[in-house]
Scaffold this active site. Structure first.
Site, PDB file in Angstrom:
ATOM      1  CD  GLU A  12      -7.939  -9.209   5.479  1.00  0.00           C
ATOM      2  OE1 GLU A  12      -8.388  -8.602   6.445  1.00  0.00           O
ATOM      3  OE2 GLU A  12      -8.453  -9.149   4.344  1.00  0.00           O
ATOM      4  CB  CYS A  54     -30.771 -33.831 -10.348  1.00  0.00           C
ATOM      5  SG  CYS A  54     -30.861 -35.486  -9.688  1.00  0.00           S
ATOM      6  CD  GLU A  55     -28.662 -27.981 -11.007  1.00  0.00           C
ATOM      7  OE1 GLU A  55     -28.476 -27.268 -11.999  1.00  0.00           O
ATOM      8  OE2 GLU A  55     -29.520 -27.762 -10.150  1.00  0.00           O
TER       9      GLU A  55
END
Ligand code: LLP
Length: 433
Positions: A291, A362-363
């Site tokens: 996978e 805004c971090e």
């Protein structure tokens, strides 16, 4: 010079993806912009197929793990290449079905699928449900009985293997929210229970030990442990399972220091173990399923941004701010993932600067990389971040109410939009007063 072979520099000193000038793409479609290379995606799909043909007589199937990047276009491409897919939600399943993906080649994963999602899978004839736990098994059995069906399932097993990768993407150990444990007997018990259920047909077992793995050993160990478990099931329950799904997790090059395993080496090693084990325990050779998600699409993707401000804080660092960030690529803030950065309009220049790439959210933690090497950057330059085809668009958010960027697919020197840029209108389309 670049980590992916589809990247080059043209006569204008611009970065090209699959022969297309990325600076022109940025001008034409705006930024941030995800750019994907279809030819490379197809090539990656073929590598998986050919490695199964070569090492295991074609008795296998590669499923594209579509959590890496899910869209109508990718399901169509992967289907044309003959792969199956792994989906983990009603949303991925819906998208795949809308792209006419053959339901029989869909494997439905997830540690907490809802009853509605299970019903959706059953109603649409999804090929396999990979069952995670006892509650899910009972719900599925009841659903199947109510519809007069027998569902083909695999069980998600925790094989107890430590994959040596970031703890957030490590999943094979006993303390994991995914699957049932081997070492406690939980896995054996659930298969025994399932074997007595009228609506359930246990076809095989599955494990996925983690992601971005560079080491062959844990994959080999997983194959060995799973085959030994298959032998136990055969001798004690008289059930011979026909499918062995060994998950994904193959690492790719984000930067030059990454050293991924060749797909072929993986399949060669695992095939040897499975064949030897089958002989030892007198088991029929199971169909091997893998996978891959990241390794199909990651290196085919490049994200383009426009640089706004460049802020030098003397003796501390230089911030280069772009018009995207954690909303379109949360991987740095989540995993401190590393990337290769290029100024697309100065791609042939030497990287003379060490900078921190800041996003626009805004971090303070909204960064795409810290202390990375870059060509001299100024406002208006186009920043390219390489190998962003996996887990970027699919993990994007609307934080700060930022619209999701468009996705462009390049094929044979031509580009097309496969996902439109969201508009402000799109952002409020479900809002009500
Ligand atoms: N199969 C299962 C059951 C999985 O859970 C995953 C990934 C895959 C296959 C595909 O793994 P891959 O070949 O892509 O490594 N968001 C993280 C990665 C999370 C992987 C989750 N499961 C990242 O950005 O690195």
């Amino acid at each position: 010079m670049f980590i992916a072979k589809n990247l080059a520099v043209n006569e204008k000193n611009h970065l090209t993806v699959g022969g297309i000038d990325t600076v022109e793409l940025a001008e034409k479609y705006g930024t941030p912009l995800y750019v994907m290379d279809e030819n490379l995606i197809r090539e990656n799909c073929r590598l998986y197929k050919s490695s199964i043909d070569k090492n295991y007589d074609g008795n296998g199937l590669a499923l594209y793990a579509s959590k890496a990047f899910s869209s109508l276009s990718i399901y169509k491409i992967v289907n044309e290449e003959g792969l199956g897919i792994d989906v983990v939600s009603g949303g991925e399943l819906y998208t795949a079905l809308k792209a006419d993906f053959p339901a029989q080649k869909i494997y439905f994963h997830g540690n907490n699928k809802t009853k509605d999602e299970l019903k959706m899978a059953l109603d649409n004839g999804v090929g396999r449900i990979v069952v995670d736990n006892l509650t899910e098994l009972s719900v599925l059995n009841e659903l199947a009985l109510s519809e007069n069906k027998t569902v083909d399932i695999l069980f998600r097993i925790k094989p107890g293997i430590d994959a040596h990768t970031h703890s957030f993407v490590m999943t094979g150990q006993i303390d994991s929210k995914f699957g049932v444990a081997l070492e406690t007997g939980e896995a054996f018990d659930i298969i025994k229970t399932a074997s007595e259920m009228q609506g359930i047909n246990v076809v095989g077992i599955h494990c996925h030990i983690g992601s971005q793995i560079f080491d062959l050993k844990p994959f080999e160990q997983a194959a060995d442990v799973m085959m030994t478990f298959m032998a136990k099931i055969k001798s004690e329950l008289k059930i011979e399972l026909s499918e062995l799904n060994l998950g994904g997790g193959f690492g790719i090059s984000y930067t030059e220091s990454d050293t991924p395993i060749e797909y072929d080496k993986y399949m060669e090693a695992v095939s040897k173990i499975v064949k030897a084990s089958a002989l030892k325990y007198d088991l029929k050779l199971p169909k091997i399923i893998m996978e891959p998600g990241r390794s199909i699409v990651a290196s085919a993707g490049t994200t383009l941004y426009t640089i706004g401000s460049v802020k030098e804080i003397p003796n501390i660092r230089k911030y280069v701010a772009v018009d995207g960030g954690m909303a379109d690529n949360p991987r740095y803030i989540l995993y401190q993932s590393e990337y290769d950065f290029q100024i697309a309009n100065k791609a042939g220049d030497a990287k003379t600067e060490t900078v921190t790439i800041a996003g626009r959210c805004c971090e303070s933690g909204d960064l795409l990389g810290e202390n990375v090497k870059l060509q001299n950057a100024g406002a208006g330059d186009i920043l390219a971040v390489l190998a962003t085809g996996a887990y970027n668009y699919s993990m994007a958010s609307h934080y700060n109410r930022l619209p999701n960027p468009a996705v462009i697919m390049i094929k044979d020197g031509k580009e097309r939009v496969v996902i439109k840029r969201e508009s402000y209108e799109d952002l409020i389309k479900n809002d009500l007063f």
